[in-house]
Scaffold this active site. Sequence first.
Site, PDB file in Angstrom:
ATOM      1  N   ASP A  76       0.803  -1.223   0.000  1.00  0.00           N
ATOM      2  CA  ASP A  76       0.000   0.000   0.000  1.00  0.00           C
ATOM      3  C   ASP A  76       0.835   1.270   0.000  1.00  0.00           C
ATOM      4  O   ASP A  76       0.418   2.291  -0.529  1.00  0.00           O
ATOM      5  CB  ASP A  76      -0.947   0.016   1.211  1.00  0.00           C
ATOM      6  CG  ASP A  76      -0.215   0.264   2.510  1.00  0.00           C
ATOM      7  OD1 ASP A  76       0.719  -0.499   2.827  1.00  0.00           O
ATOM      8  OD2 ASP A  76      -0.571   1.230   3.221  1.00  0.00           O
ATOM      9  N   TYR A 228      -5.582   0.501   9.248  1.00  0.00           N
ATOM     10  CA  TYR A 228      -6.712   0.796   8.359  1.00  0.00           C
ATOM     11  C   TYR A 228      -8.017   0.369   9.020  1.00  0.00           C
ATOM     12  O   TYR A 228      -8.745  -0.477   8.509  1.00  0.00           O
ATOM     13  CB  TYR A 228      -6.535   0.108   7.002  1.00  0.00           C
ATOM     14  CG  TYR A 228      -5.457   0.737   6.146  1.00  0.00           C
ATOM     15  CD1 TYR A 228      -5.693   1.935   5.471  1.00  0.00           C
ATOM     16  CD2 TYR A 228      -4.200   0.155   6.030  1.00  0.00           C
ATOM     17  CE1 TYR A 228      -4.702   2.528   4.694  1.00  0.00           C
ATOM     18  CE2 TYR A 228      -3.201   0.735   5.256  1.00  0.00           C
ATOM     19  CZ  TYR A 228      -3.465   1.925   4.597  1.00  0.00           C
ATOM     20  OH  TYR A 228      -2.487   2.517   3.823  1.00  0.00           O
TER      21      TYR A 228
END
Length: 512
Positions: A76, A228
């Site tokens: 990511d 997240y």
Amino acid sequence: MAIIALQCRLAAFFFFVIFVPTQAFDYADALSKSLLYFEAQRSGRLPYNQRVTWRDSSGLTDGLEQGVDLVGGYYDAGDHVKFGLPMAFTVTMLSWGVIEYGEQITGAGELEHALEAIKWGTDYFIKAHTSPNVLWAEVGDGDTDHYCWQRPEDMTTSRRAYRVDENNPGSDLAGETAAAMAAASIVFRRTNPHYSHLLLHHSQQLFEFGDKHRGKYDGSVGVVKNYYASVSGFMDELLWAALWLYRATDNGEYLRYLVSKAHCFGGTGWAIREFSWDVKYAGLQIMAAKLLMEEKHKEHKHILQQYRVKAEYYICSCLNKNNGSDNVDRTPGGLLYVRQWNNMQYVSSASYLLMVYSDFLRSSNQKLVCPRGEAGPEELLGLAQVQADYILGSNPMNMSYLVGFGPKYPTRVHHRGASMVSYRENKGFIGCTQGYDNWYSRDAPNPNVVVGALVGGPDCQDNFSDKRGNFMQTEACTYNTAPMVGVFAKLNELGGHQSAQKNANLPLYASY
């Protein structure tokens, strides 16, 4: 930290008009570099046509411990965890960019690279969806990963994989992955119909799984909470997935889902000033509003109009045309400012939504009516361009925040692979903490340039410190760059000189 926060809060009390100097940038080059970035973030076995040559294959045993093949996908950001939710949002935004601006991307000669970037993600999602009610959510974990500073090719950290299933639900993750695969199925419908059908099949199963077994994925995958966490819950993702499935299938069941659950799932209730990997409401509301253009949606006009009201709240907040404090703050230099950590993710997503809604207003021959005045499609486009130009260097630091673009850009990006000698150049093993000792603390620029990475960007006063340890500002993420693919493609088609001249005199009300 407290002083900075106070300065940002005080900024909201003062309003003045600034005129941002607009110059013509090479948007085609920005588009090309943006798509190149995704090759730097690849996990798995790299293909023969890999253009980022300082990277090599990595994560080749991902999933082995759990007996599944989870090789592939994207890292990511500057570490090596494969987080499912932001990866899926990245692919959704790349796909949406191709759906809206495919002609412009093709015109710039970048369609093949855009399709490759999408397919690298969707190939992984197919692997991760091992049965109708099982979706692998993450490979690796942030805690052990962040303890080490290593190249991906040298990884010694945990590669344990985590999943959601019937007993451990993850409706937000399932919904966003369903949205990504539905959007990608539209992209590949003509060029690869078999693959498109496969993606749609997975998307429909994932949506059904997420809707039937409801729950937040961070309740099932605890290791993701510090990285997240799904703050917005899963209702926005289920609505978002239903709308993308409706676009992909034209099946009225998905539209009825969007309409019947509009109120109880917050679609017509939440007025939001950000759009991100976590919060999908603004994008959902804008897509729903666009359905009003089609006669066949007349019977649902009342609900779709409510979606539109909330969509326009978001757009008006970006334009600083809402009342009171219901607007997105601006830096003195005119950058939209949502929060201190990785603010550029909100800038890029806002730029994209502004551009899409500008097109909607233009094609329907309408104007936006905000509490503090009207706005035509040109003003929305103008603000999107100003944000894009700020990213590319039209800012008080004269710094391009798109790495590798222009004469001045961040050279100490918080990125493990970029900060150390390339594995292809020197295959000598770099240990877990050895990277911190020998590479992380160096003042010298990174030996490898992560071209196309959009870093977190400046603070609320337009200040930026190009230091590797300043991860709030110098770390880049895939979902920062993804929305800019469509934005740069559209601006390139319009022509920098013409649109820059047209929008140069648009006043920007900066919150400072």
